[in-house]
Every structure is written in C-alpha cells, then in structure tokens.
Motif scaffolding. Sequence first.
Motif, mmCIF file in Angstrom:
data_model
loop_
_atom_site.group_PDB
_atom_site.id
_atom_site.type_symbol
_atom_site.label_atom_id
_atom_site.label_comp_id
_atom_site.label_asym_id
_atom_site.label_seq_id
_atom_site.Cartn_x
_atom_site.Cartn_y
_atom_site.Cartn_z
ATOM 1 N N UNK A 1 -7.384 29.333 -8.330
ATOM 2 C CA UNK A 1 -6.074 28.690 -8.468
ATOM 3 C C UNK A 1 -5.275 28.808 -7.174
ATOM 4 N N UNK A 2 -5.377 29.949 -6.510
ATOM 5 C CA UNK A 2 -4.709 30.118 -5.215
ATOM 6 C C UNK A 2 -5.252 29.164 -4.173
ATOM 7 N N UNK A 3 -6.575 29.016 -4.133
ATOM 8 C CA UNK A 3 -7.182 28.070 -3.199
ATOM 9 C C UNK A 3 -6.743 26.646 -3.515
ATOM 10 N N UNK A 4 -6.740 26.285 -4.808
ATOM 11 C CA UNK A 4 -6.323 24.936 -5.204
ATOM 12 C C UNK A 4 -4.867 24.682 -4.847
ATOM 13 N N UNK A 5 -4.007 25.675 -5.072
ATOM 14 C CA UNK A 5 -2.590 25.512 -4.719
ATOM 15 C C UNK A 5 -2.420 25.365 -3.211
ATOM 16 N N UNK A 6 -3.148 26.162 -2.446
ATOM 17 C CA UNK A 6 -3.077 26.051 -0.990
ATOM 18 C C UNK A 6 -3.553 24.699 -0.490
ATOM 19 N N UNK A 7 -4.649 24.224 -1.058
ATOM 20 C CA UNK A 7 -5.150 22.902 -0.660
ATOM 21 C C UNK A 7 -4.176 21.796 -1.044
ATOM 22 N N UNK B 1 -1.345 21.918 1.479
ATOM 23 C CA UNK B 1 -1.748 21.392 2.787
ATOM 24 C C UNK B 1 -1.914 19.876 2.728
ATOM 25 N N UNK B 2 -2.496 19.376 1.667
ATOM 26 C CA UNK B 2 -2.747 17.934 1.556
ATOM 27 C C UNK B 2 -1.463 17.137 1.375
ATOM 28 N N UNK B 3 -0.401 17.732 0.805
ATOM 29 C CA UNK B 3 0.825 16.990 0.564
ATOM 30 C C UNK B 3 1.867 17.191 1.644
ATOM 31 N N UNK B 4 1.616 18.105 2.578
ATOM 32 C CA UNK B 4 2.556 18.330 3.677
ATOM 33 C C UNK B 4 2.399 17.198 4.684
ATOM 34 N N UNK B 5 3.513 16.627 5.147
ATOM 35 C CA UNK B 5 3.396 15.598 6.162
ATOM 36 C C UNK B 5 2.957 16.209 7.486
ATOM 37 N N UNK B 6 2.276 15.442 8.321
ATOM 38 C CA UNK B 6 1.849 15.966 9.622
ATOM 39 C C UNK B 6 3.076 16.334 10.462
#
Length: 160
Positions: free
Chosen positions: A142-148, A151-156
């Motif tokens: 769950x921690x890995x999924x939350x981190x991913x 990261x995936x939703x953060x704008x560059x």
Amino acid sequence: MTAVATSGVVVYLGALHRAVGGFDGVWWLLALVPLVLMPWPGSAAPLALWAVLLTGWFVLTPEGTFSWWALPAAAGAVAAHAAHALSATSPPAGSFTRVTVRRWLRHCVVALSAACAVVVAVASLSSRDLTIGAVGLVVGLLGVAAGLAWVRTSPPSSAD
C-alpha cells in the motif's frame, strides 16, 4: 542507457546471488533482457522484467531472513529503472540536457536514500520476534502504491 540498465540488472542479480548463497545459472540470463528491451522504450517490458526479478528475490531468499545485500540490489533496481524511464522520455536523438540529468540523479538519490532508511529499519527489527507476515506485506505494498500514485499525479517541475 542500455549499459546502465544492464549494469543495474547485473548488480541486482549479484546481490541476490550473495544474499541466497547461490542460485541456478539460468537467472543470470535475465542480465541480457535489457539489451532486448531498449528498442521498446515506454513499453511494459521493463516492468515485466522487474516483476520477475523481484519475485525471484522473494522466492529464492528464505522466509523471514534479512540480508544487507538488499541495499546493493536496491541500487541496481534504481539504476536500471531510471535508465529505462529516461530512455522512454528522451528525444529520438538520445541526448539529455544537464537539467534533465541532474533531476534524474536527484530522484535516484532520493529513492536510494529511502531504500537505505528501509534497510536500516528492517535490520533493527529483524532480531525481534515480530509476526507481521502478510499484514506487513500489505502495508508495504500500500505504501508503494501510494508513493507511485503521488509520483504519477505530481506535475513535472520543469519542462525540458
């Protein structure tokens, strides 16, 4: 990028070999996979490779054991993942700006620092009789999924 990805897989396999005290030689053939994968940047093939490699770690290591070889394995995984991801985002000419290289190095250092913190935490808890088993795996995933997801939703940070 192919050399970095291949080196990362070799480092990971070397750490796995040391952590388990040896394994069947067919596992070493996985070091050749990045050579085949690089023509398909952005595909799910590197994900499949790392799914096999990470599953191999859990299958080959004895249950409930801890090895400091997990740290070099994490470094190999970070390097190979960064090489695949960077090749998927690079222009066709394959050149990178200094800003891009610095940003990717910064991300790799953060990821490896997190791996170091996890290894130290696990090493401190490995001598205790904790029976977290499946619950620990679920919390970790769950921690890995939350981190991913984060990261995936953060704008560059910047457009190169």
